[in-house]
Design a protein around this motif. Structure first.
Motif, PDB file in Angstrom:
ATOM      1  N   ALA A   9       0.806  -1.289   0.042  1.00 30.02           N
ATOM      2  CA  ALA A   9      -0.002  -0.027   0.117  1.00 30.02           C
ATOM      3  C   ALA A   9       0.965   1.179  -0.094  1.00 30.02           C
ATOM      4  CB  ALA A   9      -1.006   0.126   1.152  1.00 30.02           C
ATOM      5  N   LEU A  10       2.028   1.277   0.692  1.00 31.44           N
ATOM      6  CA  LEU A  10       2.933   2.257   0.916  1.00 31.44           C
ATOM      7  C   LEU A  10       3.646   2.449  -0.522  1.00 31.44           C
ATOM      8  CD1 LEU A  10       3.937   4.309   3.024  1.00 31.44           C
ATOM      9  CD2 LEU A  10       5.818   2.922   3.433  1.00 31.44           C
ATOM     10  N   GLN A  11       3.880   1.517  -1.297  1.00 33.29           N
ATOM     11  CA  GLN A  11       4.534   1.676  -2.759  1.00 33.29           C
ATOM     12  C   GLN A  11       3.395   2.266  -3.569  1.00 33.29           C
ATOM     13  OE1 GLN A  11       6.473  -1.741  -4.043  1.00 33.29           O
ATOM     14  NE2 GLN A  11       6.985  -0.859  -6.052  1.00 33.29           N
ATOM     15  N   ARG A  12       2.179   1.494  -3.620  1.00 32.50           N
ATOM     16  CA  ARG A  12       1.170   1.963  -4.376  1.00 32.50           C
ATOM     17  C   ARG A  12       0.968   3.509  -4.273  1.00 32.50           C
ATOM     18  NH1 ARG A  12      -1.957  -2.069  -3.233  1.00 32.50           N
ATOM     19  NH2 ARG A  12      -2.840  -0.752  -1.523  1.00 32.50           N
ATOM     20  N   ASP A  13       0.881   3.835  -2.806  1.00 34.47           N
ATOM     21  CA  ASP A  13       0.483   5.541  -2.669  1.00 34.47           C
ATOM     22  C   ASP A  13       1.576   6.420  -3.343  1.00 34.47           C
ATOM     23  OD1 ASP A  13      -2.036   4.929  -1.693  1.00 34.47           O
ATOM     24  OD2 ASP A  13      -1.165   5.067   0.401  1.00 34.47           O
ATOM     25  N   GLY A  14       2.879   5.658  -2.909  1.00 31.91           N
ATOM     26  CA  GLY A  14       3.857   6.599  -3.582  1.00 31.91           C
ATOM     27  C   GLY A  14       4.262   6.575  -4.933  1.00 31.91           C
ATOM     28  N   GLU A  15       3.824   5.477  -5.974  1.00 27.17           N
ATOM     29  CA  GLU A  15       3.695   5.658  -7.313  1.00 27.17           C
ATOM     30  C   GLU A  15       2.601   6.495  -7.868  1.00 27.17           C
ATOM     31  OE1 GLU A  15       3.027   1.439  -8.145  1.00 27.17           O
ATOM     32  OE2 GLU A  15       5.151   0.926  -7.846  1.00 27.17           O
ATOM     33  N   LEU A  16       1.457   6.511  -7.168  1.00 23.22           N
ATOM     34  CA  LEU A  16       0.455   7.677  -7.581  1.00 23.22           C
ATOM     35  C   LEU A  16       0.745   8.927  -7.409  1.00 23.22           C
ATOM     36  CD1 LEU A  16      -2.809   5.454  -6.339  1.00 23.22           C
ATOM     37  CD2 LEU A  16      -2.006   6.018  -8.762  1.00 23.22           C
ATOM     38  N   ILE A  17       1.500   9.150  -6.143  1.00 23.38           N
ATOM     39  CA  ILE A  17       1.951  10.560  -5.915  1.00 23.38           C
ATOM     40  C   ILE A  17       2.817  10.966  -6.790  1.00 23.38           C
ATOM     41  CG2 ILE A  17       3.554  11.753  -4.179  1.00 23.38           C
ATOM     42  CD1 ILE A  17       2.136  10.358  -1.914  1.00 23.38           C
ATOM     43  N   LEU A  19       3.053   9.974  -9.873  1.00 23.14           N
ATOM     44  CA  LEU A  19       2.430  10.222 -11.192  1.00 23.14           C
ATOM     45  C   LEU A  19       1.765  11.476 -11.224  1.00 23.14           C
ATOM     46  CD1 LEU A  19       1.343   8.951 -13.953  1.00 23.14           C
ATOM     47  CD2 LEU A  19      -0.667   8.029 -12.579  1.00 23.14           C
ATOM     48  N   LEU A  20       1.111  11.792 -10.148  1.00 23.32           N
ATOM     49  CA  LEU A  20       0.455  13.186 -10.118  1.00 23.32           C
ATOM     50  C   LEU A  20       1.556  14.191 -10.178  1.00 23.32           C
ATOM     51  CD1 LEU A  20      -2.342  12.142  -7.464  1.00 23.32           C
ATOM     52  CD2 LEU A  20      -2.611  12.714  -9.884  1.00 23.32           C
ATOM     53  N   LEU A  21       2.400  14.423  -9.338  1.00 24.39           N
ATOM     54  CA  LEU A  21       3.485  15.151  -9.211  1.00 24.39           C
ATOM     55  C   LEU A  21       4.101  15.465 -10.783  1.00 24.39           C
ATOM     56  CD1 LEU A  21       5.320  14.464  -5.919  1.00 24.39           C
ATOM     57  CD2 LEU A  21       3.860  16.583  -6.529  1.00 24.39           C
ATOM     58  N   SER A  22       4.345  14.476 -11.664  1.00 24.71           N
ATOM     59  CA  SER A  22       4.792  14.360 -12.861  1.00 24.71           C
ATOM     60  C   SER A  22       3.912  15.121 -13.910  1.00 24.71           C
ATOM     61  CB  SER A  22       5.142  12.941 -13.403  1.00 24.71           C
ATOM     62  OG  SER A  22       6.044  12.263 -12.623  1.00 24.71           O
ATOM     63  N   ARG A  80      10.168  13.659  -1.904  1.00 23.55           N
ATOM     64  CA  ARG A  80      11.172  13.169  -2.755  1.00 23.55           C
ATOM     65  C   ARG A  80      10.860  12.234  -3.694  1.00 23.55           C
ATOM     66  NH1 ARG A  80      16.558  13.968  -2.514  1.00 23.55           N
ATOM     67  NH2 ARG A  80      16.650  14.504  -0.415  1.00 23.55           N
ATOM     68  N   ALA A  81      11.044  12.573  -5.025  1.00 23.21           N
ATOM     69  CA  ALA A  81      10.669  11.801  -6.223  1.00 23.21           C
ATOM     70  C   ALA A  81      11.947  11.291  -6.750  1.00 23.21           C
ATOM     71  CB  ALA A  81       9.984  12.689  -7.245  1.00 23.21           C
ATOM     72  N   ALA A 128      -4.747  13.916  -5.944  1.00 25.08           N
ATOM     73  CA  ALA A 128      -6.030  13.547  -6.864  1.00 25.08           C
ATOM     74  C   ALA A 128      -7.038  14.558  -6.898  1.00 25.08           C
ATOM     75  CB  ALA A 128      -6.491  12.150  -6.271  1.00 25.08           C
ATOM     76  N   HIS A 129      -7.440  15.045  -5.979  1.00 23.80           N
ATOM     77  CA  HIS A 129      -8.610  15.903  -5.620  1.00 23.80           C
ATOM     78  C   HIS A 129      -8.155  17.266  -6.587  1.00 23.80           C
ATOM     79  CE1 HIS A 129     -11.842  18.034  -3.896  1.00 23.80           C
ATOM     80  NE2 HIS A 129     -11.010  19.159  -3.911  1.00 23.80           N
ATOM     81  N   CYS A 130      -6.763  17.570  -6.333  1.00 23.36           N
ATOM     82  CA  CYS A 130      -6.258  18.907  -7.150  1.00 23.36           C
ATOM     83  C   CYS A 130      -6.166  18.688  -8.508  1.00 23.36           C
ATOM     84  CB  CYS A 130      -4.934  19.226  -6.685  1.00 23.36           C
ATOM     85  SG  CYS A 130      -4.848  19.937  -5.083  1.00 23.36           S
ATOM     86  N   ASP A 131      -6.052  17.269  -8.964  1.00 24.77           N
ATOM     87  CA  ASP A 131      -5.936  16.790 -10.483  1.00 24.77           C
ATOM     88  C   ASP A 131      -7.412  16.871 -11.077  1.00 24.77           C
ATOM     89  OD1 ASP A 131      -4.711  15.943 -12.766  1.00 24.77           O
ATOM     90  OD2 ASP A 131      -5.308  14.063 -12.425  1.00 24.77           O
ATOM     91  N   LYS A 132      -8.325  16.544 -10.027  1.00 20.64           N
ATOM     92  CA  LYS A 132      -9.816  16.325 -10.687  1.00 20.64           C
ATOM     93  C   LYS A 132     -10.451  17.799 -10.614  1.00 20.64           C
ATOM     94  CE  LYS A 132     -13.764  13.826 -10.128  1.00 20.64           C
ATOM     95  NZ  LYS A 132     -14.401  12.681  -9.542  1.00 20.64           N
ATOM     96  N   PHE A 133     -10.335  18.790  -9.680  1.00 20.60           N
ATOM     97  CA  PHE A 133     -10.935  19.932  -9.536  1.00 20.60           C
ATOM     98  C   PHE A 133     -10.304  21.005  -9.514  1.00 20.60           C
ATOM     99  CE2 PHE A 133     -13.324  16.572  -7.127  1.00 20.60           C
ATOM    100  CZ  PHE A 133     -14.440  16.503  -7.719  1.00 20.60           C
TER     101      PHE A 133
END
Length: 146
Positions: A9-17, A19-22, A80-81, A128-133
């Motif tokens: 779960a920690l890795q999944r959240d890190g990957e999504l973060i 992706l959004l930062l990118s 840190r990315a 994700a909220h920032c990306d959507k709205f």
């Protein structure tokens, strides 16, 4: 019940973060920044992202809420990315200068055993909220402008 770190779960959240930062910052070059406008004129809760450090394989992004809300006032963090792994990790949040994977409970600082996992989940949902709205003002500066 004793807490154990959920690495998947920690890795999944890190990957999504990551992706959004990118999405927001592109290649994450030094001083690249973006302000995401959240809300309307009556209630704005903007989020400012800025790349503050770049190394060959990583970048550090400063995430700062810009609002008058007492909920987010002073709630800044550094992420840190890691470009080679396409993952992000929260390395600093306000008064926490180093986040541990788990904390003993109870502790003097009133931290939850899963404090790091909760912060990752919160940042993932927030971005994700920032990306959507969110709305982002265009930067009309030419790249060759001095």
């Amino acid at each position: 019940m004793k807490y154990s770190v959920d690495l998947a779960a920690l890795q999944r959240d890190g990957e999504l973060i990551y992706l959004l930062l990118s999405r927001f910052l592109g290649k994450m070059s030094l001083h690249a920044s973006r302000t995401l406008v959240m809300g309307d004129e009556d209630y704005q809760n903007d989020v400012h992202l800025e790349v503050v450090e770049v190394t060959p394989y990583t970048a550090v992004i400063q995430l700062t809420p810009k609002s008058d809300s007492t909920f987010t006032r002073g709630f800044a963090m550094q992420i840190r990315a890691y470009h080679d792994a396409s993952i992000a990790d929260i390395v600093r949040c306000d008064h926490l200068h180093q986040l541990l994977p788990k904390y003993p409970y109870p502790n003097d600082r009133m931290l939850h055993p899963d404090e790091k996992a909760q912060l990752h989940r919160f940042v993932r949902e927030w971005l994700a909220h920032c990306d959507k709205f969110g709305k982002s003002p265009m930067n009309w500066e030419w790249p060759w402008k001095e």
